[in-house]
Design an enzyme around this catalytic site. Structure first.
Site, PDB file in Angstrom:
ATOM      1  N   HIS A  40      43.247 112.745  63.222  1.00  0.00           N
ATOM      2  CA  HIS A  40      43.227 114.082  62.634  1.00  0.00           C
ATOM      3  C   HIS A  40      42.281 114.130  61.441  1.00  0.00           C
ATOM      4  CE1 HIS A  40      47.181 115.545  64.622  1.00  0.00           C
ATOM      5  NE2 HIS A  40      46.115 115.795  65.342  1.00  0.00           N
ATOM      6  N   HIS A  72      48.343 108.254  67.978  1.00  0.00           N
ATOM      7  CA  HIS A  72      49.594 109.033  68.008  1.00  0.00           C
ATOM      8  C   HIS A  72      50.432 108.737  69.242  1.00  0.00           C
ATOM      9  CE1 HIS A  72      46.917 111.955  65.731  1.00  0.00           C
ATOM     10  NE2 HIS A  72      47.862 111.652  64.892  1.00  0.00           N
ATOM     11  N   CYS A  94      49.356 103.333  68.213  1.00  0.00           N
ATOM     12  CA  CYS A  94      49.707 102.425  67.116  1.00  0.00           C
ATOM     13  C   CYS A  94      50.981 101.648  67.501  1.00  0.00           C
ATOM     14  CB  CYS A  94      49.967 103.229  65.841  1.00  0.00           C
ATOM     15  SG  CYS A  94      50.555 102.175  64.512  1.00  0.00           S
ATOM     16  N   HIS A 122      53.678 118.254  66.397  1.00  0.00           N
ATOM     17  CA  HIS A 122      52.740 117.151  66.163  1.00  0.00           C
ATOM     18  C   HIS A 122      52.647 116.272  67.414  1.00  0.00           C
ATOM     19  CE1 HIS A 122      51.008 113.494  64.461  1.00  0.00           C
ATOM     20  NE2 HIS A 122      50.566 114.264  63.488  1.00  0.00           N
ATOM     21  N   GLU A 124      52.306 113.179  67.894  1.00  0.00           N
ATOM     22  CA  GLU A 124      53.134 111.961  67.911  1.00  0.00           C
ATOM     23  C   GLU A 124      54.558 112.292  68.359  1.00  0.00           C
ATOM     24  OE1 GLU A 124      53.434 109.602  64.213  1.00  0.00           O
ATOM     25  OE2 GLU A 124      55.469 109.124  64.870  1.00  0.00           O
ATOM     26  N   SER A 260      44.228 109.031  57.962  1.00  0.00           N
ATOM     27  CA  SER A 260      43.082 109.206  58.855  1.00  0.00           C
ATOM     28  C   SER A 260      41.810 109.577  58.090  1.00  0.00           C
ATOM     29  CB  SER A 260      43.412 110.280  59.904  1.00  0.00           C
ATOM     30  OG  SER A 260      44.016 111.387  59.280  1.00  0.00           O
TER      31      SER A 260
HETATM   32 FE1  F3S Z   1      50.446 103.599  62.719  1.00  0.00          FE
HETATM   33 FE2  F3S Z   1      51.602 104.165  60.461  1.00  0.00          FE
HETATM   34 FE3  F3S Z   1      49.092 104.526  60.755  1.00  0.00          FE
HETATM   35  S1  F3S Z   1      52.350 104.600  62.489  1.00  0.00           S
HETATM   36  S2  F3S Z   1      48.802 105.032  62.873  1.00  0.00           S
HETATM   37  S3  F3S Z   1      50.137 102.545  60.796  1.00  0.00           S
HETATM   38  S4  F3S Z   1      50.435 105.832  59.619  1.00  0.00           S
END
Ligand code: F3S
Length: 277
Positions: A40, A72, A94, A122, A124, A260
């Site tokens: 994002h 996500h 992730c 969202h 995710e 991000s």
């Molecule tokens: Fe994973 Fe946490 Fe980043 S879930 S994508 S390490 S904000």
């Protein structure tokens, strides 16, 4: 002006891994498709598009090709649809998010109801819901928790970037309603540390800048957290959006950035302040 950068500002482990793997793929093949914006942050996605990244919005837009699943994650059906179309899946979900998928899939299989604490729109959260046949109850506030009736065993998970303090409040409400709840605090470590560092810095400075994509929910949450502590908090996506004349004088300025936000965007903003000094 004294500029202070919050610890843990910017790219988290999961986002960095997704970007690194995508770049590697683009360098070797010159083209790759990703289902939904990779991260994002429009500026970073634009940079990757120039390297050959193509963003698709439906699984049907790819056939017999390599498709990247973003950090996500995505629902079980999405993986199945891509496999059915003979796509090769480059799974950049992730690992913290994949863990939530496993928990939800497992408890759903044991006939538990699923509660997701997070933003229902969202990607995710939409992806997590896709591991319990889209049956989850999704709540985002204390009010919604208060209204919830719990009449069967429930497994509770959270969006990885949820506000840690609000999470505790919501969990207390849900626990007071039923002893049939199993709670998995799935807020990721990177988020907890980033939010904590932002809180600490916001309490020490006169003005605070949060850098992140306008579509980035973790950046928006960081902004809300900082704003509660420091009234003069600004939320910007790029260096062009800052009203630099509002930062005149001998002030302490704090900077943090969402998971991000690439380093080069943070650096651009710092450079502009350095030049203006
Ligand atoms: Fe994973 Fe946490 Fe980043 S879930 S994508 S390490 S904000």
């Amino acid at each position: 002006m004294k500029i202070m950068i919050a610890e843990h500002a910017g790219f988290c482990y999961g986002v960095k891994k997704a970007i690194d793997e995508t770049e590697k793929l683009l360098k070797s093949s010159g083209h790759a498709k990703v289902l939904g914006a990779l991260i994002h942050n429009p500026l970073e996605v634009e940079r990757l598009k120039k390297m050959g990244l193509e963003v698709i919005n439906k699984t049907s837009e790819a056939s017999r090709e390599q498709v990247i699943i973003r950090s996500h994650g995505a629902g079980k059906n999405t993986f199945e649809a891509l496999e059915k179309n003979s796509n090769e899946i480059k799974n950049c979900t992730c690992p913290y998010v994949s863990k939530i998928h496993r928990i939800v899939n497992d408890y759903y299989g044991q006939k538990y109801g699923i509660i997701i604490i997070g933003d229902s729109k969202h990607p995710e959260v939409i992806g997590i819901n896709g591991w319990c046949g889209d049956t989850a109850t999704i709540i985002n506030s204390e009010e919604e928790a208060n209204q919830l009736e719990i009449s069967k065993p429930m497994c509770i998970v959270g969006q990885t970037t949820f506000n840690t303090i609000l999470w505790d409040k919501i969990i207390n409400i849900l626990r007071s309603k039923s002893n049939q709840v199993v709670v998995h605090n799935t807020i990721c470590d990177a988020t907890t540390k980033r939010q904590q560092a932002a809180r600490e810095l916001a309490s020490q400075v006169d003005k605070m800048i949060v850098i992140g994509g306008k579509n980035s929910s973790n950046s928006k949450k960081l902004y809300e957290i900082c704003r509660e502590i420091c009234t003069f908090t600004y939320f910007v996506e790029s260096s062009d959006e800052l009203p630099y004349d509002e930062f005149a004088g001998d002030i302490k300025l704090g900077i943090t950035a969402g998971a991000s936000t690439p380093d080069w965007v943070i650096q651009e903003i710092i450079n502009k302040f350095m030049k203006a000094r």
